[in-house]
Scaffold this active site. Structure first.
Site, PDB file in Angstrom:
ATOM      1  N   GLU A  43      -1.101  -4.217  -0.982  1.00 33.76           N
ATOM      2  CA  GLU A  43      -2.093  -5.053  -0.282  1.00 33.76           C
ATOM      3  C   GLU A  43      -2.685  -4.352   0.946  1.00 33.76           C
ATOM      4  OE1 GLU A  43      -3.281  -7.390  -1.910  1.00 33.76           O
ATOM      5  OE2 GLU A  43      -1.661  -7.221  -3.372  1.00 33.76           O
ATOM      6  N   GLY A  44      -2.832  -3.053   0.847  1.00 34.40           N
ATOM      7  CA  GLY A  44      -3.505  -2.296   1.892  1.00 34.40           C
ATOM      8  C   GLY A  44      -2.526  -1.615   2.826  1.00 34.40           C
TER       9      GLY A  44
END
Length: 600
Positions: free
Chosen positions: A442-443
């Site tokens: 998620e980044g």
């Protein structure tokens, strides 16, 4: 040793004293609920997590899912846990009653999820992904798709995934190659491959709903040409019965450091005639839609990191209170009884460090969830708009601070246990391995640093950043009138001043040379995250100070004293390192930027 998943007193403090969640009962959507409903939901989550998730946490880690070329096999306890979660209503908990949901606030759902994360983060990942995918279907799919796919996702017959990443592309979504070709029946044929797709194949549900990013043939290049498609593993007939297998194939399972009971897959779409996919929303707007699930997932990942940190803290604290070893440095009698290791100052330092990371991160995640709630159900337009702007600004820190520092909390837990922390007979080494994924998916920090400094700060004319400064200044002013908290506010105010100064400097550097100005964006993200969590610790300290003024006794007094002492530690130690960081940032330090590939 306690079997506690979280500290119930801590969760109650954060929900009802820090965030004043009970005030949500005044909103029309929750008028038929009361505090007892919220508490019963949390109690149910704790019970289901303890009974169906926690017992197989280590077993799922030791026995990874397998694929025989046709079917994925998981340990049977995973299916039992999935069914218990669905039966308890948590897949639909935040949905409206008319849609079969419990119509609960977002912050209550996320607090409930913290129990499941603490019990078994890799098993609950299937549910976590399905909740996000169902939210996408509800928000952006047309009526026909919603009617066909949403009910079975909410009752647990179908699960969901998010399929973004491709081999060789990673997080560079603008370069994705998965294609979508229109078919005569209004659907599309999807061709391409996706990698690192969690929950991409399993036998827990009758069907799996993949939310896939792809580029319609002839679409613009870059992120503006990305569309969102619903691609089921098994086709669904108009009467809701299951049809033929879609052209979605499992190319293989990936073997992970942690999160081992969550399948991590490589999926091939369209090896034959093309996987049938259905356009969600409008063409070329897929990435904007997917940001809803991505942002929910970022809060969820951070919450998972926080829960693992809390488990690491609880286990380390229990061990330190029970384990006798050595004597205090000032002791002269070698025959004197050994002391418990919690009596050693260095062990208390490590435990205090774990406490500020775990509780500060949990506060950050639940605060973000409360902003999400306000953005949707606050009583007036201004409140909703401001909550949305503030949340959008803070998402990079919400994802990145817990992901970084909760891994450290798990690492410290191993150190507290010493040799016992390094062996599989104790759960600390698994908590660390599970937690180590959270700074990646998620980044990564690098992505969120670029997003914050390169985009979020100046978004909507800097509205979110101004709101953050205003709310921090309000808390600092309030704390300045409290004898216990005024010294803490003084330290935090100095850090906020330095954050403002370096922000102005960096924005000027980015305007002059984006490549150079953004070179140290990850360090800036870390500075911002520490100041943000410092604000939450000051707010918690204020509540504790006022509670202590009322003269509580026993465990309540200890609880609030612990809050104050943790806040002191955070201001004294955790904020200290930003002085050096902000100095280097403001000076535009070029050490990393000027390094050349061939010099390594």
């Amino acid at each position: 040793m306690t079997d506690s998943l979280l500290n119930e007193r801590e969760l109650s403090f954060q929900l009802y004293e820090l965030l004043e969640t009970e005030a949500l009962l005044q909103r029309p959507r929750y008028a038929e609920h009361d505090r007892a409903v919220f508490d019963a939901t949390l109690e149910t989550a704790r019970g289901v997590a303890a009974e169906y998730f926690a017992p197989h946490n280590q077993k799922g880690d030791a026995n990874e899912p397998t694929f025989d070329g046709e079917k994925v096999t998981l340990i049977p306890e995973t299916k039992v846990a999935w069914d218990a979660f669905a039966k308890a209503g948590f897949l639909a908990a935040h949905h409206d009653a008319e849609d079969g949901g419990l119509q609960l606030p977002e912050v209550i759902l996320r607090a409930s999820m913290a129990y499941f994360n603490a019990a078994n983060i890799s098993t609950v990942a299937y549910s976590f992904l399905t909740i996000g995918a169902a939210n996408l279907v509800k928000s952006f799919a047309g009526d026909a798709l919603r009617e066909r796919f949403l009910p079975p996702m909410l009752d647990g017959r179908y699960s969901g995934t998010m399929a973004l990443t491709e081999p060789g592309q990673g997080s560079a979504l603008g370069d994705l190659r998965t294609s979508a070709r229109p078919a005569t029946d209004g659907s599309y044929r999807i061709h391409g491959q996706k990698m690192f797709i969690s929950g991409g194949d399993h036998s827990l549900t009758d069907n799996i709903v993949h939310m896939v990013l792809a580029r319609i043939e002839g679409a613009p290049a870059g992120t503006r040409g990305i569309s969102l498609f619903l691609v089921p593993k098994i086709l669904v007939n108009e009467d809701a019965s299951l049809g033929a297998r879609n052209d979605v194939a499992l190319a293989g399972l990936l073997h992970k450091h942690g999160y081992r009971n969550t399948t991590s897959t490589v999926l091939s779409f369209g090896e034959k005639d093309g996987a049938v996919g259905y356009l969600v929303g409008e063409p070329h707007k897929g990435l904007s839609y997917m940001f809803q699930m991505m942002n929910e997932a970022r809060i969820g990942v951070a919450l998972g990191a926080s829960a693992l940190a809390y488990q690491s803290f609880i286990r380390a604290l229990d061990y330190a209170r029970e384990r006798p070893q050595g004597r205090l440095p000032g002791a002269k009698d070698p025959l004197a009884p050994q002391v418990r290791i919690v009596e050693h100052a260095d062990v208390r330092r490590m435990l205090l460090q774990q406490k500020v990371y775990a509780e500060g991160s949990l506060a950050l995640c639940l605060y973000a969830s409360s902003l999400f709630e306000d953005a949707h159900t606050a009583p007036d337009d201004t409140q909703r708009r401001e909550a949305g702007e503030l949340l959008d600004l803070l998402i990079p820190m919400v994802k990145s601070y817990p992901s970084r520092y909760c891994v450290m909390a798990s690492d410290i837990g191993i150190q507290v246990l010493g040799g016992s922390g390094y062996i599989r007979e104790y759960p600390l080494e698994q908590y660390y391995r599970d937690n180590r994924l959270n700074p990646i998916h998620e980044g990564t920090e690098g992505i969120h640093g670029l997003d914050l400094l390169g985009r979020k700060l100046q978004q909507n004319g800097g509205a979110g950043y101004r709101l953050f400064l205003e709310r921090m200044r309000d808390t600092l002013k309030e704390a300045g009138h409290d004898d216990r908290c005024a010294p803490l506010a003084y330290l935090l105010a100095g850090s906020l001043d330095r954050l403002q100064e370096v922000t102005e400097s960096l924005l000027a550097q980015v305007a002059a040379n984006a490549n150079l100005g953004l070179a140290n964006a990850t360090v800036y993200l870390d500075v911002f995250g520490r100041v943000l969590v410092g604000w939450l610790w000051l707010r918690m300290a204020l509540i504790a100070s006022r509670a202590l003024a009322a003269g509580p006794a026993g465990s309540e007094a200890d609880f609030y004293q612990g809050k104050l002492q943790a806040a002191r530690y955070f201001m004294d130690w955790e904020l200290a390192s930003i002085d050096a960081q902000t100095h280097l940032l403001a000076a535009g330090n070029r050490s990393s930027f000027d390094m050349q590939d061939h010099w390594f």
